[in-house]
Design an enzyme around this catalytic site. Structure first.
Site, PDB file in Angstrom:
ATOM      1  CB  CYS A 151     -10.076  -2.544  -9.331  1.00 56.91           C
ATOM      2  SG  CYS A 151     -10.443  -3.690  -8.183  1.00 56.91           S
TER       3      CYS A 151
ATOM      4  CG  ASP B 167      -4.920  -8.866  -2.169  1.00 61.38           C
ATOM      5  OD1 ASP B 167      -3.987  -8.910  -1.644  1.00 61.38           O
ATOM      6  OD2 ASP B 167      -5.574  -7.956  -2.009  1.00 61.38           O
TER       7      ASP B 167
ATOM      8  CD  GLU C 271      -9.414  -8.523  -3.238  1.00 65.70           C
ATOM      9  OE1 GLU C 271      -8.295  -8.062  -3.423  1.00 65.70           O
ATOM     10  OE2 GLU C 271     -10.075  -8.150  -2.380  1.00 65.70           O
TER      11      GLU C 271
ATOM     12  CG  HIS D  38      -2.090  -0.977   0.698  1.00 65.74           C
ATOM     13  ND1 HIS D  38      -2.014  -2.438   1.175  1.00 65.74           N
ATOM     14  CD2 HIS D  38      -3.154  -0.787  -0.129  1.00 65.74           C
ATOM     15  CE1 HIS D  38      -3.017  -2.917   0.363  1.00 65.74           C
ATOM     16  NE2 HIS D  38      -3.683  -2.397  -0.638  1.00 65.74           N
TER      17      HIS D  38
HETATM   18  C1  PEP Z   1      -6.250  -5.792  -5.361  1.00 65.26           C
HETATM   19  O1  PEP Z   1      -6.040  -6.481  -4.537  1.00 65.26           O
HETATM   20  O2  PEP Z   1      -5.762  -5.928  -6.437  1.00 65.26           O
HETATM   21  C2  PEP Z   1      -6.844  -4.348  -5.029  1.00 65.26           C
HETATM   22  C3  PEP Z   1      -7.445  -3.711  -6.010  1.00 65.26           C
HETATM   23  O3  PEP Z   1      -6.861  -4.200  -3.828  1.00 65.26           O
HETATM   24  P1  PEP Z   1      -6.061  -3.980  -2.887  1.00 65.26           P
HETATM   25  O4  PEP Z   1      -4.554  -3.476  -3.515  1.00 65.26           O
HETATM   26  O5  PEP Z   1      -6.439  -2.569  -2.057  1.00 65.26           O
HETATM   27  O6  PEP Z   1      -5.667  -4.812  -1.904  1.00 65.26           O
HETATM   28 MG    MG Z   2      -7.036  -6.482  -2.597  1.00 64.78          MG
END
Ligand code: PEP
Ligand code: MG
Length: 401
Positions: free
Chosen positions: A320, A273, A249, A7
């Site tokens: 996403c 993920d 995911e 993150h």
């Molecule tokens: C992902 O896991 O690809 C996602 C979009 O969510 P995050 O990166 O917040 O886990």
């Molecule tokens: Mg995720």
């Protein structure tokens, strides 16, 4: 610390800050006042560069800035292939403060609002009214374009300070995402109520994270229906036909995506993920960062499987995760045929749009087929780099993987 999709990496990229992560003992090698070059494209950090290196990088930086400026010319244009296939390009946001700047990149809505950062920056669980105010502002600012609000996805590297009890040996496999929400229905209902109330003020959709199977969607939807009933009774206005989506995911969600698709209006593939769980490579761990390979054949096959299931179900599919914003992946993703939208760090939108506008669906389908026939990650990476450079020479001069 961390990998590219940890993150901290996602945040840096959202803020437009060039970054390189996971270089061991870097802080012991750099002293205050040292000159440093950060090459976020190739993943290099150069300390105390020579005059020649510095000049080289200054020229490179200028070239990159000019390229990015040119990309902004197409901001008002939609992302449509040469043979008229349209893909919606949306933004991933971590805070509502980002919404004002989205127009600059040509975002057609928010495809992922990571709401957990509201909780991380708070000393205790935010109240329904705090959440409602935040979601309402987001909905009003982006309307008439849609905003997909993802329900709470705390856990792993997103652990609020006030949740001390959540001490797990394996947090990535622990109580995160929808599991946390289902284990705490009060907390979940509060968030759902706030989202539903905000839905009255714009085009709001709900998305559940870390779904492992259809059963979890059914459970979440049943809590949602209960909250809706209570709101109807109290005559609190909300959008009754609010769309519901699931993030795909986890490997089990991929395998059973046909079952999940029956319970939702849309799905969005969370490749960050998904790559971690399919390859069993911690996305936070720099020791295995070299094994975190988005173009591993298992990932491509998994994506194909989900897309095929979405075609059969006649439901919308989006991406996403960071892969959706990687221009290197764009032609392949188009080739999976029924791509509805891509949601990404807004800075990537102009790059991806440029690739889409120069692409043709027949070529994309053939390209995806060829890529799916390759068996080794190194082979796939070489093929991708070579072919994308051949097709879009101006766009891949400086982006080798
Ligand atoms: C992902 O896991 O690809 C996602 C979009 O969510 P995050 O990166 O917040 O886990
Ligand atoms: Mg995720």
């Amino acid at each position: 610390m961390g990998g590219k999709t940890s993150h901290v990496g996602i945040f840096a990229s959202a803020l437009g800050i060039p970054s390189v992560v996971g270089i061991k003992s870097l802080t012991t090698k750099i002293n205050t006042g040292d000159q440093i070059i950060i090459d976020g494209i190739n993943g290099h950090v150069i300390t105390n560069p020579t005059k020649k290196t510095l000049e080289h990088y200054k020229a490179k930086q200028l070239e990159h800035k000019q390229y990015e400026r040119k990309l902004l010319i197409n901001i008002e244009k939609p992302a449509i292939t040469l043979d008229n296939f349209r893909v919606r390009l949306m933004a991933n946001i971590e805070s509502i403060h980002e919404i004002k700047g989205l127009k600059k990149f040509g975002a057609e809505g928010v495809g992922l609002y990571r709401t957990e950062f509201l909780y991380l920056s708070s000393p205790s669980f935010p109240s329904e009214i705090d959440l409602f105010k935040n979601f309402k502002k987001a909905a009003q600012e982006i309307t008439p374009q849609p905003i997909i609000i993802r329900t709470l996805d705390i856990g792993m590297d997103k652990q609020p300070a006030f949740l001390k009890s959540n001490d797990e040996d394996n947090p990535a496999l622990g109580l995160r995402g929808i599991r946390m929400s289902l284990a705490n229905p009060e907390l979940f209902s509060t968030q759902l109520r706030a989202i539903l109330r905000a839905s009255f003020y714009g085009n709001v959709k709900i998305m559940y994270p870390m779904i492992s199977d259809a059963q979890e969607v059914i459970q979440a939807n049943s809590i949602l229906e209960k909250v809706k009933d209570e709101m109807r009774e109290k005559q609190i206005p909300f959008s009754d036909d609010i769309e519901i989506g699931a993030v795909i995911e986890t490997p089990s969600a991929v395998i059973c995506s046909d079952q999940i698709l029956k319970e939702v209006d849309f799905i969005s593939i969370g490749t960050n993920d998904l790559i971690q769980y399919i390859l069993a490579v911690d996305r936070m761990n720099e020791q295995v960062a070299h094994l975190y390979q988005p173009y591993n054949p298992a990932i491509l096959i998994a994506l194909k499987h989900v897309f095929d299931n979405a075609v059969v179900a006649g439901k919308k599919v989006s991406i996403c995760g960071e892969l959706g914003g990687d221009p290197l992946a764009t032609l392949f993703l188009l080739g999976l045929s029924n791509l509805d939208s891509l949601s990404m760090d807004p800075h990537s939108i102009p790059h991806v749009k440029k690739i889409i506008c120069q692409s043709d669906m027949n070529d994309a389908r053939k390209f995806a087929k060829q890529l799916l026939n390759l068996n080794r990650t190194t082979e796939i990476n070489c093929f991708l780099n070579d072919e994308m450079r051949k097709r879009y020479p101006l766009d891949f001069q400086q982006n080798p993987i």
